[in-house]
Design a protein around this motif. Structure first.
Motif, PDB file in Angstrom:
ATOM      1  N   THR A 173      82.111  70.895  49.308  1.00 36.38           N
ATOM      2  CA  THR A 173      82.477  71.799  48.220  1.00 36.38           C
ATOM      3  C   THR A 173      81.238  72.274  47.467  1.00 36.38           C
ATOM      4  O   THR A 173      81.091  73.467  47.167  1.00 36.38           O
ATOM      5  CB  THR A 173      83.433  71.076  47.243  1.00 36.38           C
ATOM      6  N   GLU A 174      80.344  71.323  47.188  1.00 35.55           N
ATOM      7  CA  GLU A 174      79.117  71.653  46.466  1.00 35.55           C
ATOM      8  C   GLU A 174      78.286  72.661  47.281  1.00 35.55           C
ATOM      9  O   GLU A 174      77.749  73.639  46.740  1.00 35.55           O
ATOM     10  CB  GLU A 174      78.322  70.360  46.226  1.00 35.55           C
ATOM     11  N   HIS A 175      78.242  72.425  48.582  1.00 33.90           N
ATOM     12  CA  HIS A 175      77.502  73.346  49.467  1.00 33.90           C
ATOM     13  C   HIS A 175      78.125  74.742  49.418  1.00 33.90           C
ATOM     14  O   HIS A 175      77.417  75.750  49.335  1.00 33.90           O
ATOM     15  CB  HIS A 175      77.510  72.806  50.894  1.00 33.90           C
ATOM     16  N   ALA A 176      79.457  74.792  49.487  1.00 37.95           N
ATOM     17  CA  ALA A 176      80.154  76.089  49.480  1.00 37.95           C
ATOM     18  C   ALA A 176      79.891  76.845  48.182  1.00 37.95           C
ATOM     19  O   ALA A 176      79.647  78.056  48.188  1.00 37.95           O
ATOM     20  CB  ALA A 176      81.651  75.865  49.679  1.00 37.95           C
ATOM     21  N   ARG A 177      79.921  76.110  47.067  1.00 40.99           N
ATOM     22  CA  ARG A 177      79.656  76.733  45.763  1.00 40.99           C
ATOM     23  C   ARG A 177      78.271  77.369  45.745  1.00 40.99           C
ATOM     24  O   ARG A 177      78.083  78.486  45.288  1.00 40.99           O
ATOM     25  CB  ARG A 177      79.725  75.690  44.650  1.00 40.99           C
ATOM     26  N   LYS A 178      77.292  76.613  46.239  1.00 39.53           N
ATOM     27  CA  LYS A 178      75.911  77.105  46.230  1.00 39.53           C
ATOM     28  C   LYS A 178      75.749  78.273  47.194  1.00 39.53           C
ATOM     29  O   LYS A 178      75.117  79.283  46.870  1.00 39.53           O
ATOM     30  CB  LYS A 178      74.957  75.975  46.627  1.00 39.53           C
ATOM     31  N   ARG A 179      76.327  78.135  48.384  1.00 38.86           N
ATOM     32  CA  ARG A 179      76.162  79.154  49.417  1.00 38.86           C
ATOM     33  C   ARG A 179      76.746  80.495  48.961  1.00 38.86           C
ATOM     34  O   ARG A 179      76.186  81.554  49.209  1.00 38.86           O
ATOM     35  CB  ARG A 179      76.851  78.679  50.703  1.00 38.86           C
ATOM     36  N   LEU A 180      77.905  80.425  48.288  1.00 38.00           N
ATOM     37  CA  LEU A 180      78.570  81.657  47.846  1.00 38.00           C
ATOM     38  C   LEU A 180      78.217  82.028  46.405  1.00 38.00           C
ATOM     39  O   LEU A 180      78.597  83.098  45.933  1.00 38.00           O
ATOM     40  CB  LEU A 180      80.094  81.512  47.981  1.00 38.00           C
ATOM     41  N   SER A 181      77.492  81.123  45.740  1.00 34.90           N
ATOM     42  CA  SER A 181      77.125  81.315  44.315  1.00 34.90           C
ATOM     43  C   SER A 181      78.346  81.578  43.430  1.00 34.90           C
ATOM     44  O   SER A 181      78.304  82.402  42.515  1.00 34.90           O
ATOM     45  CB  SER A 181      76.132  82.472  44.136  1.00 34.90           C
ATOM     46  N   ILE A 182      79.433  80.915  43.719  1.00 27.84           N
ATOM     47  CA  ILE A 182      80.623  81.018  42.869  1.00 27.84           C
ATOM     48  C   ILE A 182      81.260  79.643  42.719  1.00 27.84           C
ATOM     49  O   ILE A 182      80.954  78.734  43.486  1.00 27.84           O
ATOM     50  CB  ILE A 182      81.701  81.988  43.433  1.00 27.84           C
ATOM     51  N   HIS A 189      88.148  79.430  42.208  1.00 30.30           N
ATOM     52  CA  HIS A 189      88.934  80.494  41.568  1.00 30.30           C
ATOM     53  C   HIS A 189      88.085  81.726  41.264  1.00 30.30           C
ATOM     54  O   HIS A 189      88.492  82.559  40.465  1.00 30.30           O
ATOM     55  CB  HIS A 189      89.626  79.998  40.281  1.00 30.30           C
ATOM     56  N   GLN A 190      86.914  81.828  41.882  1.00 29.13           N
ATOM     57  CA  GLN A 190      86.083  83.013  41.668  1.00 29.13           C
ATOM     58  C   GLN A 190      85.871  83.759  42.983  1.00 29.13           C
ATOM     59  O   GLN A 190      86.100  83.214  44.060  1.00 29.13           O
ATOM     60  CB  GLN A 190      84.725  82.615  41.069  1.00 29.13           C
ATOM     61  N   THR A 191      85.444  85.020  42.853  1.00 26.50           N
ATOM     62  CA  THR A 191      85.207  85.866  44.020  1.00 26.50           C
ATOM     63  C   THR A 191      83.753  86.321  43.995  1.00 26.50           C
ATOM     64  O   THR A 191      83.211  86.612  42.925  1.00 26.50           O
ATOM     65  CB  THR A 191      86.156  87.081  43.980  1.00 26.50           C
ATOM     66  N   THR A 192      83.137  86.371  45.165  1.00 25.53           N
ATOM     67  CA  THR A 192      81.734  86.791  45.225  1.00 25.53           C
ATOM     68  C   THR A 192      81.607  88.236  44.735  1.00 25.53           C
ATOM     69  O   THR A 192      82.557  89.027  44.827  1.00 25.53           O
ATOM     70  CB  THR A 192      81.184  86.695  46.663  1.00 25.53           C
ATOM     71  N   ALA A 193      80.424  88.573  44.242  1.00 25.56           N
ATOM     72  CA  ALA A 193      80.206  89.888  43.619  1.00 25.56           C
ATOM     73  C   ALA A 193      80.491  91.031  44.599  1.00 25.56           C
ATOM     74  O   ALA A 193      80.958  92.105  44.195  1.00 25.56           O
ATOM     75  CB  ALA A 193      78.778  89.985  43.103  1.00 25.56           C
ATOM     76  N   ASP A 194      80.252  90.788  45.893  1.00 23.58           N
ATOM     77  CA  ASP A 194      80.504  91.855  46.875  1.00 23.58           C
ATOM     78  C   ASP A 194      81.976  91.904  47.306  1.00 23.58           C
ATOM     79  O   ASP A 194      82.352  92.685  48.187  1.00 23.58           O
ATOM     80  CB  ASP A 194      79.593  91.675  48.101  1.00 23.58           C
ATOM     81  N   GLY A 195      82.792  91.052  46.688  1.00 24.27           N
ATOM     82  CA  GLY A 195      84.223  91.069  46.997  1.00 24.27           C
ATOM     83  C   GLY A 195      84.558  90.497  48.367  1.00 24.27           C
ATOM     84  O   GLY A 195      85.664  90.688  48.873  1.00 24.27           O
ATOM     85  N   ALA A 196      83.632  89.752  48.959  1.00 21.90           N
ATOM     86  CA  ALA A 196      83.878  89.259  50.319  1.00 21.90           C
ATOM     87  C   ALA A 196      84.681  87.958  50.335  1.00 21.90           C
ATOM     88  O   ALA A 196      85.588  87.798  51.138  1.00 21.90           O
ATOM     89  CB  ALA A 196      82.554  89.074  51.052  1.00 21.90           C
ATOM     90  N   PHE A 197      84.337  87.011  49.450  1.00 24.79           N
ATOM     91  CA  PHE A 197      84.951  85.688  49.533  1.00 24.79           C
ATOM     92  C   PHE A 197      85.525  85.229  48.196  1.00 24.79           C
ATOM     93  O   PHE A 197      84.893  85.403  47.156  1.00 24.79           O
ATOM     94  CB  PHE A 197      83.919  84.645  49.978  1.00 24.79           C
ATOM     95  N   THR A 198      86.726  84.645  48.272  1.00 26.89           N
ATOM     96  CA  THR A 198      87.299  83.944  47.129  1.00 26.89           C
ATOM     97  C   THR A 198      87.356  82.468  47.502  1.00 26.89           C
ATOM     98  O   THR A 198      87.763  82.125  48.611  1.00 26.89           O
ATOM     99  CB  THR A 198      88.711  84.456  46.818  1.00 26.89           C
TER     100      THR A 198
END
Lengths: 513, 152
Positions: free
Chosen positions: B89-98, B101-110
């Motif tokens: 989970t920690e890795h995913a947060r860092k990798r996506l920088s979110i 319950h958040q969505t990446t700035a480019d709208g690609a991943f929630t």
């Protein structure tokens, strides 16, 4: 000659690449001009071997696994379609010790047949239970289920026959059969495997229940996290309607039984029967105060059977072979078999269906092979997120309802989650409270507020802030939740917390890093 | 939006207890349940807006804002904790920088938490757009992100 190749469509097998393996096998066979038929079966429940590919040969089904798409050309080159030797060859599937030593009554066809083929189901003894039920009086069907000693496999272990009799005894009116397929406990997947691997068995069990109590309509309340089971159930229900096993005139008996799947929406509490009924009615899944019992006033205020998937799927074999056959399995007041599910940090995870009475140690080591990490097992949680943590010193406890209750634990839905010695039990106790706070329906205060306060207290304990006093408060809070909550969510969240405190006190008194 | 909501209502309103069915149908079409749909649904099913809003907000599955193009759910329950899903989970947060319950700035991943996917013998588990993944390592996570990003 066509060779049949079995590649599971089970969600776990798919999560490990079963679709890619199926595509590779189809492509390789085409290229080599070989005549094969691919059947997408359920899983045999030996998940460390998935994707497990089976080939039908003159000497029975031969197993290969775990197969990756890259292994496929090599398997063909070695002649796996004839059951030839290969490093991934496991021999005859039925001879694999993990499987051979099991007593599969409910899972007898799971992994064996094409789950959505009615013909396959019939060819393997399917619908024999319903056929016999249709020759009996409703009260005789209910008596058969009562005599079998079947108890609710969802976790509460209430005698299924007694529940059915209550519904049968209500005056004729609209009655319902509902199947609780909201299998939310971590470490459990027996319902999912059964719905994906042998959905007709659940449909048959529900139909028998409907005929037995005079209910003409059934609902399967399925969790939204199970899209693969959803597809399998819908395909099987359509096939059952097509062939007259469901609908206005079940097998020409003049009796109606309609069945549909309703999806939940990610709420653990909807596994509690009254909140499931609220959800089926299209409302917030808030727990109802009992009485009245659902058997008297259930779905839309009508008499309703609420049973778990495995309970209902156990009914066909009871009707087919008789109560005594089923009763002869098991020990004490726990009769029949139970599919135990081995999960978490375990080398050989999967489903083990055995008569009640296997010890935890046998399950964890003889079947499970110890931890996946290779480190010593330190704790297991039996019975889902509301189940107690059990230390190594109690691993010789037999897995039956009364024996586990005797050590302050519960069998629940039969899930066993193993942890190695890297686990921090104070953090797991905190998580138990956190999960309750996330999933509480909010109706009663001990659960809604107590769980949030529990997280805060555990944070202070972990951070060594006024530790002994806060541990005392955790104990008192657990007592309040235990006695003051409306249902099992708030009422049983203390089990993992208190058992962690009792058996692993050192984890609550660690030096803060 | 109105079209999808009307269709969902027409398909399900004559069934007993139809609200969850309607909401599922709306979310299947639009990816979320727009707040503007609530009064329309309430009116059609003869419910109050509060009742519909109450149901939408009760269930974790229903979203009130549009998600990213890919929905990544990482299991947080006990069996996955036993296999250190916190690290994933920690890795995913860092990798996506979110965060969850958040969505990446480019709208690609929630990114969403989930409490059990029934894949507990092959933990840690993750579901991406309805596809299940087992024994997920941080490297597997990065490969998934790369594969999904390449497809766009």
């Amino acid at each position: 000659m066509t060779t049949t190749v079995y590649i599971p469509r089970d969600a776990t097998a798919l999560s490990l690449g079963a679709d890619a393996v199926a595509q590779a096998i189809a492509a390789e066979a085409r290229q080599r001009n070989l005549d094969i038929k691919i059947v997408r079966n359920g899983s045999r429940g030996m998940f460390w071997l998935e994707p497990l590919v089976e080939v039908s040969t003159a000497s029975g089904r031969q197993a290969y696994g775990p197969v990756k798409a890259a292994d496929v050309p090599g398997l063909f080159a070695a002649g796996f379609l004839d059951g030839a030797a290969h490093p991934l060859h496991l021999g005859a599937t039925e001879e694999i010790p993990y499987l051979k030593s099991q007593e599969r009554l409910t899972f007898v066809r799971v992994g064996v047949i094409d789950p959505v083929s009615l013909d396959d189901y019939l060819a393997h003894g399917g619908y024999a239970g319903l056929r016999r039920a249709l020759t009996l009086e409703p009260a005789q069907i209910v008596q058969e289920v009562t005599d079998s000693g079947l108890r609710g496999r969802g976790g509460a272990a209430f005698p299924t026959g007694i529940k059915w009799k209550t519904v049968l005894d209500q005056p004729p009116q609209q009655k319902y059969v509902t199947c609780n397929a909201d299998e939310g406990d971590s470490g459990t997947f027996a319902d999912r495997m059964l719905m994906e691997g042998d959905p007709f068995m659940l449909i048959e069990g529900m139909t028998i229940a409907g005929i037995a109590v005079g209910a003409t309509r059934g609902y399967i309340y399925l969790r939204a996290e199970y899209p693969h089971a959803h597809r399998a159930l819908n395909e099987a229900i359509a096939a059952a309607y097509q062939a007259g096993y469901l609908g206005p005139d079940v097998l020409g008996s003049g009796k109606r039984f309609d069945l549909e799947v309703r999806l939940g929406a990610g709420a653990y509490i909807c596994g509690e029967e009254t909140s499931m009924l609220e959800s089926l009615e299209g409302r917030r899944g808030e727990v109802r105060v009992r009485p009245p019992l659902p058997a008297i006033k259930g779905l839309f205020g009508q008499p309703t059977i609420v049973n778990n998937v495995i309970s209902l799927a156990s009914v066909p074999v009871i009707l087919e072979k008789g109560a005594q056959f089923y009763r002869d399995y098991g020990m004490g007041k726990s009769r029949g078999t139970i599919p135990l599910q081995l999960a978490g940090n375990i080398k050989r995870g999967g489903v083990v269906e055995r008569a009640f009475g296997l010890t935890l140690r046998e399950l964890l080591y003889d079947y499970g092979g110890g931890s996946a990490s290779g480190r010593p097992l330190r704790a297991v949680q039996v019975g889902g997120p509301l189940g107690a943590y059990i230390p190594e010193s109690q691993f010789d406890t037999p897995l039956d309802y009364e024996a586990l209750a005797g050590i302050g634990a519960l069998l629940g839905h039969g899930g066993v989650v193993a942890f190695d010695d890297t686990v921090d039990m104070a953090r797991m106790a905190r998580y138990a409270m956190e999960f309750c706070a996330i999933e509480s329906c909010g109706k009663c205060t001990p659960c809604r507020i107590g769980s949030t306060r529990g997280v805060e207290l555990m944070d202070r304990v972990i951070a060594n802030i006024d530790r002994e006093r806060n541990l005392q408060l955790v104990e008192e809070l657990c007592e309040t939740m235990l006695h003051g909550s409306l249902c099992g969510l708030g009422g049983m969240t203390p089990y993992p917390v208190q058992s962690a405190l009792k058996h692993f006190p050192e984890d609550f008194r660690k030096t803060v890093q | 939006m109105r079209e999808a909501v009307d269709l969902a209502i027409a398909q399900h309103k004559d069934q007993p207890g139809p609200l969850l069915q309607v909401l599922h149908a709306v979310q299947a079409q639009l990816g979320y349940v727009p707040p503007a749909a609530v009064p329309v649904i309430a009116d059609a099913l003869n419910l109050s807006r509060a009742e519909v809003h109450g149901v939408v907000t009760f269930y974790h599955f229903f979203r009130q804002s549009p998600p990213g193009r890919h929905i990544v759910q990482i299991c947080q329950a006990e069996a996955c904790r036993a296999m250190h899903c916190e690290t994933l989970t920690e890795h995913a947060r860092k990798r996506l920088s979110i965060d969850f319950h958040q969505t990446t700035a480019d709208g690609a991943f929630t990114l969403e938490p989930v409490y059990c996917l029934g894949n507990c013998a092959c933990s840690p588990a993750m579901m991406v757009d309805g596809d299940l993944y087992g024994r997920v390592t941080p490297e597997d996570f990065d490969a998934m992100v790369a594969a999904k990003s390449a497809k766009q």
